[in-house]
Design an enzyme around this catalytic site. Structure first.
Site, PDB file in Angstrom:
ATOM      1  N   GLU A 104       0.844  -1.214   0.000  1.00 19.71           N
ATOM      2  CA  GLU A 104       0.000   0.000   0.000  1.00 19.71           C
ATOM      3  C   GLU A 104       0.872   1.254   0.000  1.00 19.71           C
ATOM      4  O   GLU A 104       0.581   2.237  -0.680  1.00 19.71           O
ATOM      5  CB  GLU A 104      -0.930  -0.017   1.219  1.00 19.71           C
ATOM      6  CG  GLU A 104      -1.999  -1.107   1.099  1.00 19.71           C
ATOM      7  CD  GLU A 104      -2.860  -1.206   2.349  1.00 19.71           C
ATOM      8  OE1 GLU A 104      -2.309  -1.533   3.422  1.00 19.71           O
ATOM      9  OE2 GLU A 104      -4.070  -0.967   2.255  1.00 19.71           O
ATOM     10  N   GLU A 124      -3.698  -9.437   3.492  1.00 24.30           N
ATOM     11  CA  GLU A 124      -4.440  -9.165   4.732  1.00 24.30           C
ATOM     12  C   GLU A 124      -5.574 -10.160   4.957  1.00 24.30           C
ATOM     13  O   GLU A 124      -5.866 -10.551   6.089  1.00 24.30           O
ATOM     14  CB  GLU A 124      -5.019  -7.741   4.704  1.00 24.30           C
ATOM     15  CG  GLU A 124      -3.993  -6.638   4.956  1.00 24.30           C
ATOM     16  CD  GLU A 124      -3.299  -6.158   3.695  1.00 24.30           C
ATOM     17  OE1 GLU A 124      -3.325  -6.877   2.673  1.00 24.30           O
ATOM     18  OE2 GLU A 124      -2.730  -5.052   3.728  1.00 24.30           O
TER      19      GLU A 124
HETATM   20  C1  LIG Z   1      -8.060   1.164  10.106  1.00 20.99           C
HETATM   21  C2  LIG Z   1      -6.924   0.566  10.902  1.00 20.99           C
HETATM   22  C3  LIG Z   1      -5.610   0.698  10.216  1.00 20.99           C
HETATM   23  C4  LIG Z   1      -5.091  -0.611   9.742  1.00 20.99           C
HETATM   24  C5  LIG Z   1      -3.932  -0.457   8.786  1.00 20.99           C
HETATM   25  C6  LIG Z   1      -3.789  -1.692   7.986  1.00 20.99           C
HETATM   26  C7  LIG Z   1      -2.562  -1.700   7.114  1.00 20.99           C
HETATM   27  C8  LIG Z   1      -2.458  -2.946   6.286  1.00 20.99           C
HETATM   28  O1  LIG Z   1      -3.488  -2.980   5.317  1.00 20.99           O
HETATM   29  C9  LIG Z   1      -2.542  -4.175   7.128  1.00 20.99           C
HETATM   30  C10 LIG Z   1      -1.332  -5.033   6.977  1.00 20.99           C
HETATM   31  O2  LIG Z   1      -0.355  -4.715   6.370  1.00 20.99           O
HETATM   32  S1  LIG Z   1      -1.400  -6.530   7.801  1.00 20.99           S
HETATM   33  C11 LIG Z   1       0.101  -7.319   7.375  1.00 20.99           C
HETATM   34  C12 LIG Z   1       0.080  -7.844   6.015  1.00 20.99           C
HETATM   35  N1  LIG Z   1       1.270  -8.619   5.764  1.00 20.99           N
HETATM   36  C13 LIG Z   1       1.299  -9.940   5.926  1.00 20.99           C
HETATM   37  O3  LIG Z   1       0.310 -10.570   6.194  1.00 20.99           O
HETATM   38  C14 LIG Z   1       2.629 -10.592   5.739  1.00 20.99           C
HETATM   39  C15 LIG Z   1       2.862 -11.558   6.857  1.00 20.99           C
HETATM   40  N2  LIG Z   1       4.200 -12.130   6.819  1.00 20.99           N
HETATM   41  C16 LIG Z   1       4.545 -13.119   5.978  1.00 20.99           C
HETATM   42  O4  LIG Z   1       3.812 -13.540   5.118  1.00 20.99           O
HETATM   43  C17 LIG Z   1       5.911 -13.716   6.150  1.00 20.99           C
HETATM   44  O5  LIG Z   1       6.321 -13.490   7.472  1.00 20.99           O
HETATM   45  C18 LIG Z   1       6.992 -13.138   5.195  1.00 20.99           C
HETATM   46  C19 LIG Z   1       6.696 -13.607   3.772  1.00 20.99           C
HETATM   47  C20 LIG Z   1       7.010 -11.656   5.257  1.00 20.99           C
HETATM   48  C21 LIG Z   1       8.391 -13.651   5.622  1.00 20.99           C
HETATM   49  O6  LIG Z   1       8.385 -15.040   5.701  1.00 20.99           O
HETATM   50  P1  LIG Z   1       9.664 -15.809   6.299  1.00 20.99           P
HETATM   51  O7  LIG Z   1      10.880 -15.293   5.676  1.00 20.99           O
HETATM   52  O8  LIG Z   1       9.328 -17.239   6.211  1.00 20.99           O
HETATM   53  O9  LIG Z   1       9.739 -15.338   7.815  1.00 20.99           O
HETATM   54  P2  LIG Z   1       8.684 -15.560   9.002  1.00 20.99           P
HETATM   55  O10 LIG Z   1       9.217 -16.578   9.928  1.00 20.99           O
HETATM   56  O11 LIG Z   1       7.311 -15.711   8.477  1.00 20.99           O
HETATM   57  O12 LIG Z   1       8.741 -14.119   9.703  1.00 20.99           O
HETATM   58  C22 LIG Z   1       9.928 -13.650  10.324  1.00 20.99           C
HETATM   59  C23 LIG Z   1       9.529 -12.893  11.564  1.00 20.99           C
HETATM   60  O13 LIG Z   1       8.805 -11.731  11.187  1.00 20.99           O
HETATM   61  C24 LIG Z   1       7.541 -11.699  11.859  1.00 20.99           C
HETATM   62  N3  LIG Z   1       6.591 -11.059  10.961  1.00 20.99           N
HETATM   63  C25 LIG Z   1       6.377 -11.304   9.653  1.00 20.99           C
HETATM   64  N4  LIG Z   1       5.472 -10.458   9.152  1.00 20.99           N
HETATM   65  C26 LIG Z   1       5.117  -9.640  10.172  1.00 20.99           C
HETATM   66  C27 LIG Z   1       4.233  -8.549  10.277  1.00 20.99           C
HETATM   67  N5  LIG Z   1       3.552  -8.076   9.212  1.00 20.99           N
HETATM   68  N6  LIG Z   1       4.102  -7.971  11.480  1.00 20.99           N
HETATM   69  C28 LIG Z   1       4.771  -8.391  12.551  1.00 20.99           C
HETATM   70  N7  LIG Z   1       5.646  -9.423  12.491  1.00 20.99           N
HETATM   71  C29 LIG Z   1       5.811 -10.021  11.320  1.00 20.99           C
HETATM   72  C30 LIG Z   1       7.232 -13.174  12.123  1.00 20.99           C
HETATM   73  O14 LIG Z   1       6.298 -13.306  13.164  1.00 20.99           O
HETATM   74  C31 LIG Z   1       8.606 -13.676  12.490  1.00 20.99           C
HETATM   75  O15 LIG Z   1       8.873 -13.250  13.809  1.00 20.99           O
HETATM   76  P3  LIG Z   1       9.767 -14.095  14.811  1.00 20.99           P
HETATM   77  O16 LIG Z   1       9.635 -13.402  16.098  1.00 20.99           O
HETATM   78  O17 LIG Z   1      11.119 -14.093  14.210  1.00 20.99           O
HETATM   79  O18 LIG Z   1       9.128 -15.471  14.810  1.00 20.99           O
END
Ligand SMILES: CCCCCCC[C@H](O)CC(=O)SCCNC(=O)CCNC(=O)[C@H](O)C(C)(C)COP(=O)([O-])OP(=O)([O-])OC[C@H]1O[C@@H](n2cnc3c(N)ncnc32)[C@H](O)[C@@H]1OP(=O)([O-])[O-]
Ligand SMILES: NC(=O)c1ccc[n+]([C@@H]2O[C@H](COP(=O)([O-])OP(=O)(O)OC[C@H]3O[C@@H](n4cnc5c(N)ncnc54)[C@H](O)[C@@H]3O)[C@@H](O)[C@H]2O)c1
Length: 725
Positions: A104, A124
């Protein structure tokens, strides 16, 4: 540090720096505001490039901040609006990943350059929410409603080459995306930016688009049954068609908060972090994932190319591990080879479409009948029939043929790993690797530690799981391990429900409406009823070994349902024979219809055994089946077969079609309230003392007595992991 700025001539480079994935936490957002503001005001700066440290742009919002006050400070969309409105061109240099809020942010920039390895997406929906920093409004304006809807509703991670075709990025480079972005930024200094501001684009609506959106809603209801986020995503995209950008944003926000109120995002985010925690295994010796070193697996072998072996070969090959594939005779080898090669061709085609070269991305597969060729492999996975004597024969052979430090894995569904290991000279190198069918698709891998399995073997198998793109969960050795052991009481309840007046389609419907990918009877038909029948026959629960005079509905003093045995005796094995709990168009058919034969059979059966009929109550179906699962889960925790409830939930979410938006059976029990679960089980058990699987587990009673503490605190009440058997 959250974000830094440096100057490359007249281009300011702002780098998000929040390892490991540059999540856009509150401190990152504050730093972005500061750095961007300074770059905008600096007269020396003519263009701005945004990138991420560690060759990752950003994984989006910091998921841990949801539900806390931190999410409310400095909204990401405010930052995005400021960037988009900038008078100086802003270019996103996307390396590695730009996901969720990360994409975004990039969409708010005027240009996007990605490296060829990068993946972008709005995932998301997979954590129960929708893109809520303008993503549902900007992406349709950039690539059109149909393409944007597909990206947002499926939450796919899109390879850079496809992102270029879709128009999400402007340029894909083989080398350094940052250098390319700086070059582009210099080039576009002074160019008009109006058309690059996505919020200003108008989408023209017509009746086709409306029909398309209506169809998408119907499809999503069927495909994601019960999940709220995909529907909210479609509503938000619909708003991009009908409303102004700012009204659309408001709709996006409202939808975000109404989703939050359903509790589904919390369950899905619990599931997300539980998957990551599962990799951080611990052992009763005190050893852990970060104290033990995995051995590299350079070559592997698979024994048996049936349903499972084929998928395992493909998984290894996709991880670029060369495989030797073995069968029992030339005919079976030919059949297996054909099946594997056809699956490999499909994988190669997918790679070509992504712009990758198959030969350098798939490990080679060599087919042979000769066990002698296994002398140099680092790891073998046995996937022959589920028969202890056959498995022992194979492991004796492997023990004498393979090099001493080779790991020997069994893909048994639930046989004793220690007994298999006992016939080898290296029980410390033997470990269970329980894949799920189809093994090249299903993400779950149960890694089963035996009494003598070494820590290196555990570390290696867990690491291999990650390399294969699986979620590996370490479990103890007991009959059927975790997932299949829990299925026992669940299927038992499903069978009793039939005895008590329900029909297979009613039970399936209730469980599918609850969110299961497949109800218990459809699942049994798919897996084959003969598998369980053979195992019950071997155990003497049915067939000739049952002592004369044993009541039809009782075994070893407990209630027993012979329904599935009777179906098998009539040759009804499920899909494979075209008849099971349902009838199919032909043997091997996939579409099951309620079968009048089954209805008639059940009615006669109930009459013969004078079983009192229950009034119809779908809620009762769900309660009995789901609580039976959870109760066995508590026993598994007591026994130390799983080390925490999160592991059990990861197993059910990824291997058994449990709806992720309900978190898993243990999370579900916790969200219903442990005192309620206990009360329901107690009442059932009191009325049915001959059903021991429904006797409330000791751990459940203990936790309920503590008032049902949050699931993350259960760990402290569970004993140390030990191997049972
Ligand atoms: C109105 C209100 C306002 C709302 C605003 C909304 C904004 C937006 O639309 C919402 C989002 O972006 S939602 C987000 C949308 N994004 C997603 O859904 C992406 C989610 N993430 C993934 O798909 C995978 O982690 C990756 C592909 C990034 C990396 O894969 P890989 O290489 O196999 O590595 P791994 O083992 O998977 O992760 C390594 C470490 O990073 C950590 N961590 C990761 N992402 C995190 C995050 N966003 N956050 C925090 N932590 C996150 C993970 O826990 C781990 O921690 P640990 O303590 O070391 O265990
Ligand atoms: N099918 C499933 O859904 C599933 C899921 C998880 C685990 N498992 C387990 O995986 C194992 C394999 O199951 P499957 O469904 O693939 O069985 P399958 O019957 O489809 O295949 C077994 C294969 O092993 C081969 N084989 C038999 N003896 C052999 C020998 N001596 N040497 C080499 N190959 C030999 C057979 O020719 C056959 O191709 C079993 O232990 C099963 O319990 C199965």
């Amino acid at each position: 540090m959250a974000a830094t700025r440096r100057l490359a001539n007249t281009v300011a480079v702002i780098t998000i720096s929040h390892p490991p994935v540059n999540a856009l936490s509150s401190s990152v957002r504050h730093a972005l505001v500061k750095e961007f503001g300074e770059a905008s005001r600096d007269p020396k700066v003519e263009a701005i490039v945004l990138n991420g440290s560690g060759r990752k742009f950003s994984a989006g919002a910091d998921i841990r901040e949801f539900g806390t006050s931190a999410i409310k400070t400095v909204s990401l969309e405010d930052i995005n609006s400021t960037i988009e409105a900038s008078q100086k061109p802003v270019v996103a240099a996307i390396e590695g990943i730009a996901l969720g809020g990360g994409l975004e942010l990039a969409l708010a920039c005027h240009y996007r350059v990605a490296d060829i390895q990068a993946k972008v997406g709005l995932p998301e929906v997979l954590i129960g929410i929708l893109p809520a920093a303008g993503g549902t409004q900007r992406l349709p304006r950039l690539i059109g409603v149909p393409a944007a809807l597909d990206v947002i509703v499926r939450g796919r991670h899109i390879p850079a080459s496809e992102a270029l075709k879709l128009g999400i990025v402007d340029e894909v480079v083989q080398g350094n995306a940052l250098d390319a972005a700086i070059q582009l930024a210099r080039k576009v200094i002074g160019y008009p930016l109006n058309k690059k501001r996505l919020s200003t684009v108008r989408i023209s609506s017509d009746s086709n688009l409306e029909d398309f959106l209506d169809t998408a809603v119907e499809k999503a209801k069927k495909q994601f049954r019960g999940a709220k986020a995909p529907l909210a995503c479609i509503e938000a995209v619909r708003a991009s068609v009908h409303l102004s950008y700012h009204q659309g944003l408001e709709k996006e926000r409202q939808l975000f908060f109404s989703l939050w109120a359903t509790g589904q995002p919390q369950a899905q985010q619990y599931a997300f972090f539980s998957e990551r925690e599962a990799g951080k295994w611990t052992h009763s010796s005190g050893a852990r994932w970060d104290t033990e070193e995995a051995k590299p697996i350079r070559t592997a072998a698979v024994i048996g190319l049936g349903t499972m072996g084929r998928g395992i070969v493909i998984s290894l090959s996709k991880a670029k591990i060369p495989v030797i594939a073995i069968e029992q005779d030339a005919q079976q080898l030919e059949v297996g080879k054909k099946a594997v090669n056809s699956l490999l061709e499909r994988e190669a085609e997918k790679l070509k479409q992504q712009g990758s070269v198959p030969s350098s991305n798939l490990g080679s597969v060599h087919f042979t009948l000769d066990f002698g060729e296994l002398q140099d492999v680092d790891l073998v996975i046995e996937a022959v029939y589920e028969n202890m004597e056959l498995k022992k024969e194979i492991f004796r052979k492997l023990s004498s043929v393979c090099k001493p430090d080779a790991f020997l894995c069994t893909n048994t569904s639930g046989l004793n790993v220690d007994e298999i290991a006992s016939v080898t000279h290296r029980p410390n190198q033997v470990i269970g690797t329980h894949f799920f069918s189809p093994a090249n698709i299903m993400r779950l891998l149960e890694v089963v530690r035996g009494q003598q399995t070494s820590l290196t073997a555990i570390a290696t198998a867990m690491n291999l799981g990650k390399k294969l793109g699986k979620v590996a969960v370490l479990v103890g050795n007991c009959p059927l391990f975790v997932g299949n052991r829990m299925l026992g009481p669940y299927l038992e309840q499903a069978s009793y429900l039939l005895e008590e007046g329900y029909y297979p389609e009613e039970v399936d419907q209730a469980m599918e409406e609850f969110g299961f990918a497949m109800g218990p009877f459809r699942m049994m038909d798919l897996a084959g009823l003969d598998v369980g029948w053979r195992s019950r026959t071997e155990k003497g629960l049915t067939g000739a070994k049952v002592p004369q005079g044993t009541p039809a509905r009782q075994r070893l003093g407990s209630r027993y349902s012979p329904l599935a045995d009777i179906l098998c005796e009539s040759g009804r094995f499920g899909q494979k024979t075209g008849r099971g709990w349902y009838q199919y168009e032909k043997p091997g058919g996939r579409t099951g219809k309620p079968d009048p034969w089954v209805k008639d059979f059940l009615q006669k059966y109930r009459k013969t055994h004078q079983i009192k009929q229950q009034p119809s109550n779908p809620e009762q179906i769900v309660e009995r089946c789901a609580f039976a699962l959870a109760n066995e889960g508590f026993r598994i925790l007591e026994d130390g077969i799983a080390s925490c409830p999160e592991d059990i939930d990861v197993i059910y979410n990824n291997g058994y079609g449990w709806p992720k938006y309900r978190g898993g059976p243990m999370y579900y029990a916790s969200s219903v309230g442990l005192p309620k679960v206990l009360d329901t089980l107690e009442k059932y058990y009191k009325a049915n003392p001959d059903v021991p699987s429904m006797k409330p587990a000791f751990l459940l009673k203990k936790l309920a007595a503590l008032g049902g503490p949050p699931i993350k605190e259960w760990r402290t009440q569970v004993g140390k992991p030990v191997n049972k058997l």
